[in-house]
Write an enzyme that holds these catalytic residues in place. Structure first.
Site: not given
Ligand code: BES
Ligand code: ZN
Ligand code: ZN
Length: 499
Positions: A276, A350
């Site tokens: 991230k 997931r």
């Molecule tokens: N934990 C995150 C989602 C999230 C984002 C929670 C902002 C709370 C606030 C999740 O694991 C994630 O990173 N999801 C990705 C998915 C993508 C890589 C398909 C996302 O939402 O960008």
């Molecule tokens: Zn994630």
């Protein structure tokens, strides 16, 4: 804590008394005429001059200056009677509760019957008042050296003309719901160096012990034996061992007809090698919001003991990076045998949920709700105040939706079609891929989980937007909201658990 009284509220000695004011200028309701008499008609005057307002959510504090044995009155405007709903009442009471907290008093009283109006019965008012009060007065203690000690409220007197037993049950139920929410909030607010997967397991074990429910804690070796390859892949880059936490509440004689609650328990999400950015990583201690919601709901269920069966499954790990961590392009095998091409290690929720769903089904769950801070996409689609839902079963979705209407936790259903299922099955080298692209991002998260649910009635709740808030609101401070604790608990216990 609660003392229910059928006596005259205005004749007892009280520090602070909470009164609901319905906007109906002709007459006072819920026995308020008595107070006006005690005030020698001054209550009417104060309403006329606007010093006390019945306008919705308006809070007025009046000192009695020795005219009554009650030191201070807090009037909360409830607006028009016919417009009063549970949700409006909850928010109004939340606002008044903050005022009571600011007064730093150790006890207060409520004139319950002044809150009975419109669609709000005495029981509803009792439940709503106590739930809203405990939620609104929540504070995360934090770690500052110079924290002022909290004034603990240790006595709440509820005056009512209604049956004492009924009101007592309703008030206690609201309190239990609110406590479940607050405990979930504390879990979410706790940073990941202090809340590790093992701490979450220990928390669950303590809860199981306190409320007498069954717990199974799977450690790494057993997780490996069971072949939970998707869950293990996410944990691969971590120095912290994973735990699969299983809680069972049995309220029926037979272990059949079982509701399964599955919560994403990522104690910190770095994104893994699909790392991230520095702004996006802050706040990822809250990526166990789904797990917290399930733990909070199980606490409510275990305390209220409805005649239902519920199994909770929580995959707990962080998503970290070291030389062993899983990588984009890896192919992994989940517990149910389906292979997964990992295109993005940040789509880890997931993966852990896939194996947790399979395990919940093995434990007899014949309907499933999963709760997860799953995708940023749900925030783009629905904003920060709506939980996104996906389902494979209209009837079961309607039950969850009804529960959410009662608690005021807004959920909104996203479409889930054959096209979506095809997209998560589009890998050239494996059965599934964990990130089919940014389009319909929130739906893809749900659709992936759906591949493990198969035909079991299921509702997926994406709380990425609703698990936390930047702003203080009527029912709590900024930070974790404890969202879905009440909806899950309501789904399990039904509207009136005391009947
Ligand atoms: N934990 C995150 C989602 C999230 C984002 C929670 C902002 C709370 C606030 C999740 O694991 C994630 O990173 N999801 C990705 C998915 C993508 C890589 C398909 C996302 O939402 O960008
Ligand atoms: Zn994630
Ligand atoms: Zn995540």
């Amino acid at each position: 804590m609660f003392h229910i009284s059928n006596g005259n509220p205005y004749e007892s000695e009280q520090e602070c008394m909470l009164i609901g004011l319905i906007d109906q200028p002709e007459k006072f309701s819920g026995g308020l005429q008595q107070l006006d008499d005690a005030f020698k008609g001054n209550l009417t005057k104060l309403v006329k001059t606007g010093d006390i307002s019945a306008k919705y959510k308006s809070v007025s504090v009046i000192h009695s200056l020795g005219n009554t044995p009650i030191k201070r009155f807090i009037f909360i405007g409830l607006g028009r009677s016919k417009e009063l709903t549970d949700e409006r009442l909850r928010e109004a009471v939340g606002k008044a509760s903050k005022k009571i907290k600011d007064l730093r008093t150790g006890s207060f009283s409520i004139v319950l019957d002044t809150f009975i109006a419109g669609k709000i019965s005495a029981e509803k008012a009792a439940w709503t008042l106590s739930e809203a009060f405990i939620m609104a007065s929540y504070e995360f203690p934090g770690y500052k050296k110079s924290n002022e000690p909290d004034i603990i409220i240790n006595k709440i007197t509820v005056f009512t003309n209604q049956d004492k037993k009924t009101i007592e049950s309703a008030v206690e139920t609201g309190w239990i719901f609110g406590t479940g929410v607050n405990n979930a909030r504390t879990l979410v607010n706790t940073p990941s160096n202090l809340l590790r997967p093992s701490s979450m397991a220990a928390y669950a074990a303590e809860m199981a012990d306190e409320y007498g429910i069954e717990i199974e804690l799977l450690e790494k070796e057993e997780i490996e034996k069971l072949g939970m390859g998707a869950f293990l892949a996410v944990n691969q880059g971590s120095g912290e061992p994973p735990y699969m936490i299983v809680l069972k509440y049995q309220g029926k004689e037979e272990w059949a007809d079982v509701l399964g609650l599955v919560g994403k328990g990522i104690t910190f999400d770095t994104g893994g090698y699909s790392i991230k950015p520095k702004d996006g990583i802050v706040g990822m201690k809250t990526d166990m919001g789904g797990a917290a919601a399930v733990l909070g709901a199980m606490e409510v269920i275990a305390r209220l003991r409805p005649d239902r069966n519920v199994v909770a499954v929580i995959p707990a790990t962080d998503n970290m990076i070291n030389e062993k961590a899983f990588k984009p392009d890896d192919v992994i095998t989940s517990m149910n045998g389906k292979t997964i091409e990992v295109l993005n290690t940040d789509a880890e929720g997931r993966l852990v949920l896939a194996d947790a769903i399979t395990y919940a089904k093995m434990h007899g769950a014949d309907r499933l709700v999963d709760v997860a801070t799953l995708t940023g996409g749900v925030i783009i689609a629905l904003g920060l105040d709506k939980t996104g839902a996906i389902t494979n079963n209209d009837d079961f979705y309607n039950q969850v939706k009804e529960a959410s209407k009662k608690t005021g936790e807004f959920i909104w259903r996203l479409p889930y079609t054959e096209n979506d299922r095809e997209r998560v099955r589009s890998s050239k080298i494996a059965d599934l891929n964990n990130s089919p692209g940014r389009e319909g991002h929130a739906i893809m998260g749900g659709a992936f989980i759906g591949e493990f649910v198969e035909n079991t009635p299921w509702v997926h709740l994406d709380i990425a937007g609703t698990a936390t808030t930047d702003k203080e609101y009527e029912l709590g401070p900024s930070g974790a909201t404890g969202v879905m604790v009440r909806t899950l608990a309501m789904l399990a216990v039904g509207e009136k658990p005391w009947e």
